[in-house]
Design a protein around this motif. Structure first.
Motif, PDB file in Angstrom:
ATOM      1  N   LYS A  88      25.598 -18.258 -21.928  1.00 51.78           N
ATOM      2  CA  LYS A  88      24.736 -18.760 -20.858  1.00 51.78           C
ATOM      3  C   LYS A  88      23.407 -18.003 -20.820  1.00 51.78           C
ATOM      4  O   LYS A  88      22.355 -18.589 -20.600  1.00 51.78           O
ATOM      5  CB  LYS A  88      25.435 -18.652 -19.499  1.00 51.78           C
ATOM      6  N   VAL A  89      23.450 -16.697 -21.016  1.00 54.43           N
ATOM      7  CA  VAL A  89      22.230 -15.904 -20.986  1.00 54.43           C
ATOM      8  C   VAL A  89      21.328 -16.264 -22.160  1.00 54.43           C
ATOM      9  O   VAL A  89      20.128 -16.474 -22.001  1.00 54.43           O
ATOM     10  CB  VAL A  89      22.561 -14.389 -20.990  1.00 54.43           C
ATOM     11  N   VAL A  90      21.908 -16.344 -23.351  1.00 51.46           N
ATOM     12  CA  VAL A  90      21.113 -16.607 -24.552  1.00 51.46           C
ATOM     13  C   VAL A  90      20.528 -18.017 -24.541  1.00 51.46           C
ATOM     14  O   VAL A  90      19.429 -18.230 -25.046  1.00 51.46           O
ATOM     15  CB  VAL A  90      21.959 -16.360 -25.822  1.00 51.46           C
ATOM     16  N   THR A  91      21.231 -18.975 -23.953  1.00 51.75           N
ATOM     17  CA  THR A  91      20.729 -20.348 -23.929  1.00 51.75           C
ATOM     18  C   THR A  91      19.906 -20.653 -22.685  1.00 51.75           C
ATOM     19  O   THR A  91      19.488 -21.796 -22.502  1.00 51.75           O
ATOM     20  CB  THR A  91      21.891 -21.360 -24.042  1.00 51.75           C
ATOM     21  N   SER A  92      19.645 -19.673 -21.851  1.00 55.19           N
ATOM     22  CA  SER A  92      18.821 -19.902 -20.665  1.00 55.19           C
ATOM     23  C   SER A  92      17.372 -20.115 -21.082  1.00 55.19           C
ATOM     24  O   SER A  92      16.929 -19.700 -22.159  1.00 55.19           O
ATOM     25  CB  SER A  92      18.929 -18.725 -19.699  1.00 55.19           C
ATOM     26  N   ALA A  98      11.334 -16.646 -24.583  1.00 58.89           N
ATOM     27  CA  ALA A  98      11.001 -15.319 -25.107  1.00 58.89           C
ATOM     28  C   ALA A  98      11.259 -15.249 -26.610  1.00 58.89           C
ATOM     29  O   ALA A  98      10.450 -14.689 -27.365  1.00 58.89           O
ATOM     30  CB  ALA A  98      11.801 -14.248 -24.385  1.00 58.89           C
ATOM     31  N   LEU A  99      12.365 -15.816 -27.065  1.00 58.87           N
ATOM     32  CA  LEU A  99      12.664 -15.827 -28.498  1.00 58.87           C
ATOM     33  C   LEU A  99      11.644 -16.658 -29.268  1.00 58.87           C
ATOM     34  O   LEU A  99      11.196 -16.272 -30.351  1.00 58.87           O
ATOM     35  CB  LEU A  99      14.078 -16.347 -28.742  1.00 58.87           C
ATOM     36  N   ASP A 103       4.889 -15.176 -32.575  1.00 60.87           N
ATOM     37  CA  ASP A 103       4.043 -14.001 -32.796  1.00 60.87           C
ATOM     38  C   ASP A 103       4.296 -13.386 -34.175  1.00 60.87           C
ATOM     39  O   ASP A 103       3.364 -12.928 -34.832  1.00 60.87           O
ATOM     40  CB  ASP A 103       4.279 -12.951 -31.710  1.00 60.87           C
ATOM     41  N   ALA A 104       5.563 -13.359 -34.586  1.00 60.63           N
ATOM     42  CA  ALA A 104       5.900 -12.780 -35.898  1.00 60.63           C
ATOM     43  C   ALA A 104       5.325 -13.627 -37.031  1.00 60.63           C
ATOM     44  O   ALA A 104       4.837 -13.099 -38.034  1.00 60.63           O
ATOM     45  CB  ALA A 104       7.413 -12.664 -36.043  1.00 60.63           C
ATOM     46  N   LEU A 105       5.362 -14.938 -36.864  1.00 60.29           N
ATOM     47  CA  LEU A 105       4.836 -15.828 -37.912  1.00 60.29           C
ATOM     48  C   LEU A 105       3.314 -15.822 -37.941  1.00 60.29           C
ATOM     49  O   LEU A 105       2.713 -16.065 -38.994  1.00 60.29           O
ATOM     50  CB  LEU A 105       5.346 -17.252 -37.712  1.00 60.29           C
TER      51      LEU A 105
END
Length: 78
Positions: free
Chosen positions: A55-59, A65-66, A72-74
């Motif tokens: 639930k936290v990761v799919t919020s 943020a991901l 930003d990395a790309l």
């Protein structure tokens, strides 16, 4: 993976668990492993933790943020 290979791997895992963790938890050496109820409680706790983590990761906040982190990395200049 064949059944025999899986059983050998499982047996090796149990032996490794016994030698590393089992020694630290046993005081007199008479207790060998967890009981069925301990396995049940551990399984339920692991499933509950997995559900909360999912639930936290799919919020929305974590997903944005991901995505921002990946963008930003790309876009980084080398």
């Amino acid at each position: 993976m064949s059944k025999n290979t899986f059983e050998r791997a499982l047996s090796a895992g149990r032996r490794a668990w016994e030698t590393t963790v089992g020694r630290r938890t046993r005081s007199d050496g008479s207790d060998r492993g967890m009981t069925t109820s301990e396995y049940a409680v551990g399984t339920i706790a692991a499933c509950a933790f997995a559900a909360v983590l999912y639930k936290v990761v799919t919020s929305g906040a974590v997903l944005s943020a991901l995505q921002s982190l990946i963008k930003d990395a790309l876009d980084a200049k080398f």
